[in-house]
Design an enzyme around this catalytic site. Structure first.
Site, PDB file in Angstrom:
ATOM      1  N   SER A 152      29.685  37.199  37.704  1.00 54.83           N
ATOM      2  CA  SER A 152      30.785  37.510  36.790  1.00 54.83           C
ATOM      3  C   SER A 152      30.569  36.829  35.445  1.00 54.83           C
ATOM      4  O   SER A 152      29.938  35.764  35.363  1.00 54.83           O
ATOM      5  CB  SER A 152      32.099  37.015  37.416  1.00 54.83           C
ATOM      6  OG  SER A 152      33.146  36.995  36.473  1.00 54.83           O
ATOM      7  N   TYR A 174      37.557  30.875  40.500  1.00 57.83           N
ATOM      8  CA  TYR A 174      36.756  32.072  40.750  1.00 57.83           C
ATOM      9  C   TYR A 174      35.410  31.960  40.038  1.00 57.83           C
ATOM     10  O   TYR A 174      34.346  32.167  40.637  1.00 57.83           O
ATOM     11  CB  TYR A 174      37.515  33.308  40.276  1.00 57.83           C
ATOM     12  CG  TYR A 174      36.728  34.588  40.386  1.00 57.83           C
ATOM     13  CD1 TYR A 174      36.489  35.172  41.616  1.00 57.83           C
ATOM     14  CD2 TYR A 174      36.232  35.226  39.248  1.00 57.83           C
ATOM     15  CE1 TYR A 174      35.763  36.354  41.724  1.00 57.83           C
ATOM     16  CE2 TYR A 174      35.518  36.409  39.346  1.00 57.83           C
ATOM     17  CZ  TYR A 174      35.284  36.961  40.585  1.00 57.83           C
ATOM     18  OH  TYR A 174      34.559  38.130  40.684  1.00 57.83           O
ATOM     19  N   LYS A 187      31.585  31.601  41.653  1.00 57.32           N
ATOM     20  CA  LYS A 187      30.473  32.479  41.316  1.00 57.32           C
ATOM     21  C   LYS A 187      29.267  31.672  40.835  1.00 57.32           C
ATOM     22  O   LYS A 187      28.115  31.975  41.179  1.00 57.32           O
ATOM     23  CB  LYS A 187      30.903  33.480  40.242  1.00 57.32           C
ATOM     24  CG  LYS A 187      31.850  34.564  40.740  1.00 57.32           C
ATOM     25  CD  LYS A 187      31.172  35.464  41.745  1.00 57.32           C
ATOM     26  CE  LYS A 187      32.024  36.629  42.164  1.00 57.32           C
ATOM     27  NZ  LYS A 187      31.352  37.507  43.157  1.00 57.32           N
TER      28      LYS A 187
END
Length: 309
Positions: free
Chosen positions: A118, A142, A146
Site C-alpha cells: 500500500s 495498517y 504492510k
C-alpha cells in the site's frame, strides 16, 4: 514469465481486488484456488471456475495441503481499515497472515509470491513518491503492518529461493468497491440529494487507479520483472481531490447538493491527505495506466451506480 496455465492461489480472492484478479487469471488460462475467511469478501464474488477454500489465515494450519502443486501465491488478504480502534490487533492479524503464507510456502516449496502492499507505507511523504524514498514512516497501524510484511518478504527473498512482486497501491477503484469515498458518496446522495457531508476539508488529494488498470499492471510486472524482491508503485500520474470526487458523483447522479465538512486536513485518524506515487519505475518496465485519476473515479462511479441499487 506468463500467467497462462499457471496454478495460482489467491488469498483474499472473495474481496474487491482479489475477485477481479481471480477473474483475470481464469480468463488468462490459469488454474485458481481462492482462500478467504469472508470477513471482507463475499462468496458470490468468487467466479465460477475457481476452487474456493474458506479459511482464516491467522490460523497457522490454514493452508495445510492447499499449496500442493501451486506455482504462485497472490497474497491480498488483510484487515484493511486504516481508521481502527484496535491498531495492535490489526497489526498482529496482518503480520500473522503473511507469516502463515510464507511458512506454508516454504513447507510446500512454492517460490513465487505477489503481495499487495500500500501507499500507506510511505506515510506523509513528498510527491510524487518513488519506491526508494526513505525513511518509510507510516502513520497508521495498517501502513505499519504492510511495511512489516514487506520486511518479512524481503528477508525471505534475499535469504531463500523466493521471488517477490511487491505492489504499493494508490487508491484502487471500480465495481465491487465498498467502504470507500465513492460508494459512500453514492449512498449518501441517494438517501439525501440535498446535502453531502464530507470528511475533513475536502482538499485531500490522492491518486485513483481503476481496478482494470491495476490488474494490467500486476500481470505486466509479474511477467517482466525477475529480481528477488521486485517493488513497484501502482498508480496514475494525476490526482483527484475529495471535492472533485463529490462533483463527479453528483454529476453522474444529476444532483447539486450543499456540502458540509467535518473539518481538518485528514478525513480520519491515519489518513494521508496528499498522495501521489511516482510510477517512473513501472513506466520503464513498459506499462502506463489507460485512465487518469479523474477518469478512473468517473468510470468507477458509473459502475457502482449500476451495482448499488
Amino acid at each position: 514469465m506468463t500467467l497462462s496455465n499457471r496454478r495460482v492461489l489467491v488469498t483474499g480472492g472473495a474481496g474487491f481486488i482479489g475477485s477481479h484478479l481471480t477473474e483475470r487469471l481464469l480468463t488468462d488460462g490459469a488454474d485458481v484456488t481462492v482462500v478467504d475467511d469472508l470477513s471482507n469478501g463475499a462468496l458470490d464474488r468468487v467466479p465460477e471456475g475457481a476452487t474456493f477454500v474458506e479459511a482464516d489465515l491467522t490460523n497457522p494450519d490454514a493452508l495445510e495441503r492447499h499449496l500442493d502443486d501451486i506455482d504462485l501465491v497472490a497474497h491480498l488478504a488483510a484487515s484493511k481499515h486504516v481508521d481502527t480502534d484496535r491498531p495492535h490487533a490489526q497489526f498482529d492479524e496482518n503480520t500473522r497472515m503473511t507469516r502463515t503464507v510464507l511458512e506454508a510456502m516454504a513447507e510446500a516449496d512454492v517460490t513465487e509470491i505477489a503481495y499487495t502492499s500500500s501507499s500507506t507505507v510511505y506515510g506523509d511523504a513528498p510527491r510524487p513518491t518513488p519506491e526508494d524514498y526513505a525513511p518509510l514512516e507510516p502513520i497508521s497501524a495498517y501502513g505499519a503492518s504492510k511495511l512489516a510484511d514487506e520486511g518479512l518478504l524481503s528477508a525471505r527473498a534475499h535469504s531463500h529461493d523466493l521471488t517477490v512482486w511487491n505492489f504499493r497501491f494508490a487508491n484502487v477503484v471500480g465495481s465491487r468497491l465498498r467502504g470507500a469515498v465513492i460508494p459512500d458518496f453514492i449512498e449518501k446522495l441517494r438517501e439525501n440529494p440535498e446535502t453531502l457531508t464530507i470528511l475533513g476539508d475536502g482538499r485531500q488529494e490522492k491518486s485513483y487507479l481503476h481496478v482494470e488498470d491495476c490488474l494490467d499492471a500486476i500481470c505486466h510486472t509479474i511477467e517482466h520483472a525477475d529480481g528477488a524482491m521486485n517493488t513497484y508503485n501502482l498508480g496514475t500520474r494525476t490526482t483527484t481531490s475529495v471535492d472533485r470526487i463529490a462533483s463527479i458523483v453528483a454529476e453522474e447522479l444529476d444532483v447539486d447538493p450543499a456540502r458540509e465538512y467535518t473539518g481538518g486536513e485528514r478525513g480520519w485518524t491515519g489518513d494521508v491527505p496528499k498522495m501521489r506515487l511516482s510510477i517512473e519505475k513501472l513506466s520503464a518496465l513498459g506499462w502506463e495506466p489507460t485512465l487518469s485519476s479523474d477518469e478512473a473515479v468517473r468510470q468507477a462511479t458509473r459502475e457502482l451506480l449500476t451495482e448499488l441499487r
